[in-house]
Motif scaffolding. Structure first.
Motif, PDB file in Angstrom:
ATOM      1  N   TYR A 180       0.894  -1.077   0.085  1.00 23.67           N
ATOM      2  CA  TYR A 180       0.017  -0.085  -0.123  1.00 23.67           C
ATOM      3  C   TYR A 180       0.959   1.208   0.038  1.00 23.67           C
ATOM      4  O   TYR A 180       1.997   1.170   0.663  1.00 23.67           O
ATOM      5  CB  TYR A 180      -0.894   0.135   1.375  1.00 23.67           C
ATOM      6  N   LEU A 181       0.699   2.222  -0.916  1.00 19.09           N
ATOM      7  CA  LEU A 181       1.422   3.492  -0.803  1.00 19.09           C
ATOM      8  C   LEU A 181       1.042   4.400   0.229  1.00 19.09           C
ATOM      9  O   LEU A 181       0.062   5.346  -0.203  1.00 19.09           O
ATOM     10  CB  LEU A 181       1.408   3.995  -2.385  1.00 19.09           C
ATOM     11  N   LEU A 182       1.576   4.527   1.198  1.00 17.63           N
ATOM     12  CA  LEU A 182       1.523   5.519   2.267  1.00 17.63           C
ATOM     13  C   LEU A 182       1.824   6.914   1.840  1.00 17.63           C
ATOM     14  O   LEU A 182       2.873   7.265   1.344  1.00 17.63           O
ATOM     15  CB  LEU A 182       2.146   5.192   3.471  1.00 17.63           C
ATOM     16  N   GLU A 183       0.903   7.730   2.354  1.00 16.70           N
ATOM     17  CA  GLU A 183       1.379   9.289   2.037  1.00 16.70           C
ATOM     18  C   GLU A 183       2.400   9.555   3.184  1.00 16.70           C
ATOM     19  O   GLU A 183       3.602  10.242   2.781  1.00 16.70           O
ATOM     20  CB  GLU A 183       0.188  10.369   2.487  1.00 16.70           C
ATOM     21  N   ASP A 184       2.321   9.237   4.401  1.00 12.57           N
ATOM     22  CA  ASP A 184       3.654   9.275   5.280  1.00 12.57           C
ATOM     23  C   ASP A 184       3.705   8.311   6.151  1.00 12.57           C
ATOM     24  O   ASP A 184       2.746   7.520   6.451  1.00 12.57           O
ATOM     25  CB  ASP A 184       3.008  10.656   6.472  1.00 12.57           C
ATOM     26  N   VAL A 185       5.018   7.820   6.430  1.00 10.30           N
ATOM     27  CA  VAL A 185       5.433   6.628   7.003  1.00 10.30           C
ATOM     28  C   VAL A 185       6.219   7.282   8.383  1.00 10.30           C
ATOM     29  O   VAL A 185       7.099   7.783   8.308  1.00 10.30           O
ATOM     30  CB  VAL A 185       6.288   5.916   6.394  1.00 10.30           C
ATOM     31  N   PHE A 186       5.455   7.079   9.348  1.00  5.97           N
ATOM     32  CA  PHE A 186       5.971   7.912  10.765  1.00  5.97           C
ATOM     33  C   PHE A 186       6.956   6.844  11.313  1.00  5.97           C
ATOM     34  O   PHE A 186       8.116   7.242  11.802  1.00  5.97           O
ATOM     35  CB  PHE A 186       5.047   8.409  11.616  1.00  5.97           C
ATOM     36  N   ASP A 187       6.886   5.654  11.523  1.00 11.71           N
ATOM     37  CA  ASP A 187       7.420   4.627  11.985  1.00 11.71           C
ATOM     38  C   ASP A 187       7.117   3.331  11.763  1.00 11.71           C
ATOM     39  O   ASP A 187       6.059   2.787  12.031  1.00 11.71           O
ATOM     40  CB  ASP A 187       7.244   4.827  13.791  1.00 11.71           C
ATOM     41  N   PRO A 188       7.956   2.619  11.059  1.00  9.87           N
ATOM     42  CA  PRO A 188       7.692   1.273  10.546  1.00  9.87           C
ATOM     43  C   PRO A 188       7.725   0.262  11.597  1.00  9.87           C
ATOM     44  O   PRO A 188       7.635  -1.020  11.268  1.00  9.87           O
ATOM     45  CB  PRO A 188       8.629   0.959   9.544  1.00  9.87           C
ATOM     46  N   THR A 189       8.280   0.456  12.781  1.00 15.41           N
ATOM     47  CA  THR A 189       8.386  -0.695  13.892  1.00 15.41           C
ATOM     48  C   THR A 189       6.962  -1.602  14.010  1.00 15.41           C
ATOM     49  O   THR A 189       5.906  -0.753  14.248  1.00 15.41           O
ATOM     50  CB  THR A 189       8.653   0.171  15.292  1.00 15.41           C
ATOM     51  N   GLY A 190       6.980  -2.524  13.878  1.00 13.22           N
ATOM     52  CA  GLY A 190       5.783  -3.362  14.159  1.00 13.22           C
ATOM     53  C   GLY A 190       5.027  -3.899  12.976  1.00 13.22           C
ATOM     54  O   GLY A 190       4.063  -4.392  13.145  1.00 13.22           O
ATOM     55  N   ALA A 191       5.430  -3.067  11.936  1.00 15.16           N
ATOM     56  CA  ALA A 191       4.404  -3.200  10.588  1.00 15.16           C
ATOM     57  C   ALA A 191       4.490  -4.769  10.307  1.00 15.16           C
ATOM     58  O   ALA A 191       3.288  -5.080   9.712  1.00 15.16           O
ATOM     59  CB  ALA A 191       4.993  -2.385   9.626  1.00 15.16           C
ATOM     60  N   GLY A 192       5.657  -5.441  10.161  1.00 14.07           N
ATOM     61  CA  GLY A 192       5.645  -6.572  10.017  1.00 14.07           C
ATOM     62  C   GLY A 192       4.763  -7.538  10.882  1.00 14.07           C
ATOM     63  O   GLY A 192       4.199  -8.560  10.350  1.00 14.07           O
ATOM     64  N   SER A 251      -0.053  -0.988   7.119  1.00 17.99           N
ATOM     65  CA  SER A 251       0.197   0.321   6.506  1.00 17.99           C
ATOM     66  C   SER A 251      -0.436   1.264   7.765  1.00 17.99           C
ATOM     67  O   SER A 251       0.293   2.049   7.899  1.00 17.99           O
ATOM     68  CB  SER A 251      -0.698   0.361   5.342  1.00 17.99           C
ATOM     69  N   PHE A 252      -1.247   0.777   8.367  1.00 13.60           N
ATOM     70  CA  PHE A 252      -2.087   1.613   9.320  1.00 13.60           C
ATOM     71  C   PHE A 252      -0.985   1.817  10.471  1.00 13.60           C
ATOM     72  O   PHE A 252      -0.673   2.808  11.135  1.00 13.60           O
ATOM     73  CB  PHE A 252      -3.373   0.991  10.139  1.00 13.60           C
ATOM     74  N   CYS A 253      -0.140   0.661  11.024  1.00 16.56           N
ATOM     75  CA  CYS A 253       0.753   0.614  11.868  1.00 16.56           C
ATOM     76  C   CYS A 253       1.781   1.722  11.805  1.00 16.56           C
ATOM     77  O   CYS A 253       2.078   2.446  12.600  1.00 16.56           O
ATOM     78  CB  CYS A 253       1.437  -0.646  11.861  1.00 16.56           C
ATOM     79  N   CYS A 254       2.266   1.928  10.462  1.00 19.12           N
ATOM     80  CA  CYS A 254       3.228   2.882  10.046  1.00 19.12           C
ATOM     81  C   CYS A 254       2.675   4.325  10.337  1.00 19.12           C
ATOM     82  O   CYS A 254       3.688   5.378  10.255  1.00 19.12           O
ATOM     83  CB  CYS A 254       3.710   2.686   8.800  1.00 19.12           C
ATOM     84  N   GLU A 255       1.505   4.561  10.382  1.00 18.63           N
ATOM     85  CA  GLU A 255       1.138   6.052  10.348  1.00 18.63           C
ATOM     86  C   GLU A 255       1.323   6.709  11.486  1.00 18.63           C
ATOM     87  O   GLU A 255       1.238   7.932  11.611  1.00 18.63           O
ATOM     88  CB  GLU A 255      -0.651   6.151  10.073  1.00 18.63           C
ATOM     89  N   LYS A 256       1.372   5.978  12.662  1.00 16.15           N
ATOM     90  CA  LYS A 256       1.861   6.995  13.986  1.00 16.15           C
ATOM     91  C   LYS A 256       2.994   6.015  14.859  1.00 16.15           C
ATOM     92  O   LYS A 256       3.384   5.027  14.416  1.00 16.15           O
ATOM     93  CB  LYS A 256       0.589   6.959  14.863  1.00 16.15           C
ATOM     94  N   PHE A 257       3.459   6.495  15.730  1.00 21.64           N
ATOM     95  CA  PHE A 257       4.399   5.993  16.478  1.00 21.64           C
ATOM     96  C   PHE A 257       4.015   4.863  17.222  1.00 21.64           C
ATOM     97  O   PHE A 257       2.992   4.862  17.814  1.00 21.64           O
ATOM     98  CB  PHE A 257       5.188   6.729  17.462  1.00 21.64           C
ATOM     99  N   GLY A 258       4.825   3.855  17.197  1.00 25.87           N
ATOM    100  CA  GLY A 258       4.612   2.503  18.277  1.00 25.87           C
ATOM    101  C   GLY A 258       2.915   2.004  17.639  1.00 25.87           C
ATOM    102  O   GLY A 258       2.795   1.820  16.676  1.00 25.87           O
ATOM    103  N   VAL A 259       2.344   1.795  18.822  1.00 24.53           N
ATOM    104  CA  VAL A 259       0.750   1.171  18.589  1.00 24.53           C
ATOM    105  C   VAL A 259       0.025   2.286  18.704  1.00 24.53           C
ATOM    106  O   VAL A 259      -1.459   2.004  18.667  1.00 24.53           O
ATOM    107  CB  VAL A 259       0.426   0.239  19.744  1.00 24.53           C
ATOM    108  N   ASP A 260       0.436   3.579  18.425  1.00 30.45           N
ATOM    109  CA  ASP A 260      -0.739   4.606  18.754  1.00 30.45           C
ATOM    110  C   ASP A 260      -1.915   4.700  17.690  1.00 30.45           C
ATOM    111  O   ASP A 260      -2.949   5.091  17.879  1.00 30.45           O
ATOM    112  CB  ASP A 260       0.075   6.022  18.374  1.00 30.45           C
ATOM    113  N   ARG A 261      -1.468   4.093  16.329  1.00 26.60           N
ATOM    114  CA  ARG A 261      -2.684   4.257  15.453  1.00 26.60           C
ATOM    115  C   ARG A 261      -3.862   3.054  15.896  1.00 26.60           C
ATOM    116  O   ARG A 261      -4.966   3.641  15.465  1.00 26.60           O
ATOM    117  CB  ARG A 261      -2.187   3.817  14.062  1.00 26.60           C
TER     118      ARG A 261
END
Lengths: 292, 292
Positions: free
Chosen positions: A213-225, A260-270
């Motif tokens: 998925y093509l994200l507009e902004d990647v804030f933090d990829p931690t946990g995306a996998g 993709s949602f995971c990357c939109e904020k830091f950590g689990v915030d999304r």
């Protein structure tokens, strides 16, 4: 389960909830009921347990022991395709021997986060009867615990790892041939994660290629996998009648959506605000952006 | 048009037909009638001209001048995602001033291979009336000929470049924002090539993400990007009624299909035997491997 310190080009957080079980559990909770087995120290915050409980996640198997929770600290490169580990404190995780509560043992699906293969196998052995089991691993176990890992993989139905790990595990550069070799080790379903480039699902006689998925902004990829894995297994678990190939394909897309949602904020915030309507909207957007 | 010397993990060829015009023309010839403008030296082999002619490619604009044909030599890395240029001899290409034969000037589509932006603009200027025009460029022109390139891009309808070039041209890391900036420079259609990971089509208010075709064997990636461009523009040219967004999406897939065939043998060799039935089979296979 862990606390993480993370720095990306968008900012820095010294300590926040993390860990494979956390991300997998949160992502899967949008699709099915989740039971977590993990260990934390006496520093584990009530607010973090409450976040998980608020998603209906069963914490009976969350062991709390004296000491500090596992801590990981890392820093991402400018393009966020690379990261450097600055610190790893095993803490209470060092002596972890996962024990399944009785109420967990008849679950139909088992997703094993990335830990020592012998521990993964011990958890698998605690399950009663038939369940669909699989999990994740990493370069460290592939390189230094190969025999142990191969024994573990023989009991798995599915494996989710990234492309460099598939190549390392199979000692084969070409991805199609590498996948065939890995499926010969046990798992009849292999999902190869490719980060921002999506994922490939391999079954015995077919494969399915999904772009990222093509994200507009990647804030933090931690946990995306891990969120990919949670969305994948969560969606499969929701299909009560047993998953066919079409379900597996959709599970890969839901995995991408959750990652993709995971990357939109830091950590689990999304996940604090994410709704199932947003998940379904993104799934439809994914379809609209890839259909031809 | 060029002669190339190429070494990959699968072998080494000292001298074989190559060049952007060659690959673009061969790939496009499966969809539409092609007219090539290029320069070669008096070393250019009749057999090579005959291969192009056998695909119905018009060579009236192929200039033959005294001297040697452009020569490029390179070596690919083990995973073939990188290559090192060992030698570049401009030869007769150094003084090339492309001139369109009269019979070329009313063509409805113009695809400009990667050369100096001022030359690309001069060719565009030789076309009569309205045509859909666009092309390719590279890091060298983006970095050292920026003003000239920007002037050229203003006259283009479409641009096909790779992801690192989009980021360089826009000075923006995020691909979605980078694409928006590049489209503000002129081209209303932007195709971002991502090598083995596929391509993304950007239009003013939508995008289409296509994964790469998963090849069993990659023998030689030389020319794959140009074959992508040839398949893309060739398919569009076949849609006589003017291409809509659905046609653009299918054009991206046909581009990927032609690029994938190119990698299966050294240089242009795969095109000696490739049939339109094989092209259509792979298009259908592509659909079967990506549909959900």
């Amino acid at each position: 389960m862990a606390y993480d310190g993370v720095e990306t080009p968008h900012g820095k957080v010294d300590r926040m909830l993390g860990g494979a079980a956390t991300y997998i559990g949160l992502a899967a909770s949008y699709f099915t009921s989740v039971k977590i087995v993990a260990v934390v120290g006496d520093d584990f915050a009530d607010a973090d347990a409450e976040l998980l409980a608020s998603k209906g996640i069963d914490l009976e198997g969350l062991e709390r022991v004296p000491g500090q929770t596992f801590f990981w600290q890392g820093k991402y490169s400018a393009d966020m395709n690379d990261r450097e580990t600055l610190r790893t404190d095993l803490n209470v995780f060092a002596g972890f021997q996962p024990k399944l509560p009785e109420s967990y043992r008849s679950a139909p699906y088992l997703m094993l986060g990335n830990i020592q293969p012998a521990l993964q196998r011990a958890v698998r052995g605690q399950m009663n009867g038939v369940c669909l089991a699989g999990g994740d691993t990493m370069n460290y176990w592939i390189r230094d615990y190969r025999a142990e890992l191969l024994e573990t993989l023989r009991g798995w139905d599915f494996l989710l790892i990234n492309d460099s790990e598939v190549r390392m595990l199979s000692a084969e550069q070409n991805l199609r041939r590498a996948a065939a070799k890995v499926m010969d080790m046990g798992p009849r379903t292999l999902v190869v994660k490719r980060g921002e480039y999506g994922a490939i699902l391999f079954c015995r006689d077919c494969h399915f290629i999904a772009p990222g998925y093509l994200l507009e902004d990647v804030f933090d990829p931690t946990g995306a996998g891990d969120c990919f894995a949670g969305g994948f297994i969560g969606y499969l678990a929701r299909q009560r009648a047993g998953a066919g190939i079409e379900d597996l394909r959709r599970a890969v897309i839901y995995g991408s959506v959750m990652g993709s949602f995971c990357c939109e904020k830091f950590g689990v915030d999304r996940f604090r605000t994410l709704t199932m309507d947003e998940v379904e909207d993104r799934y439809r957007e994914f379809k609209a952006c890839t259909d031809f």
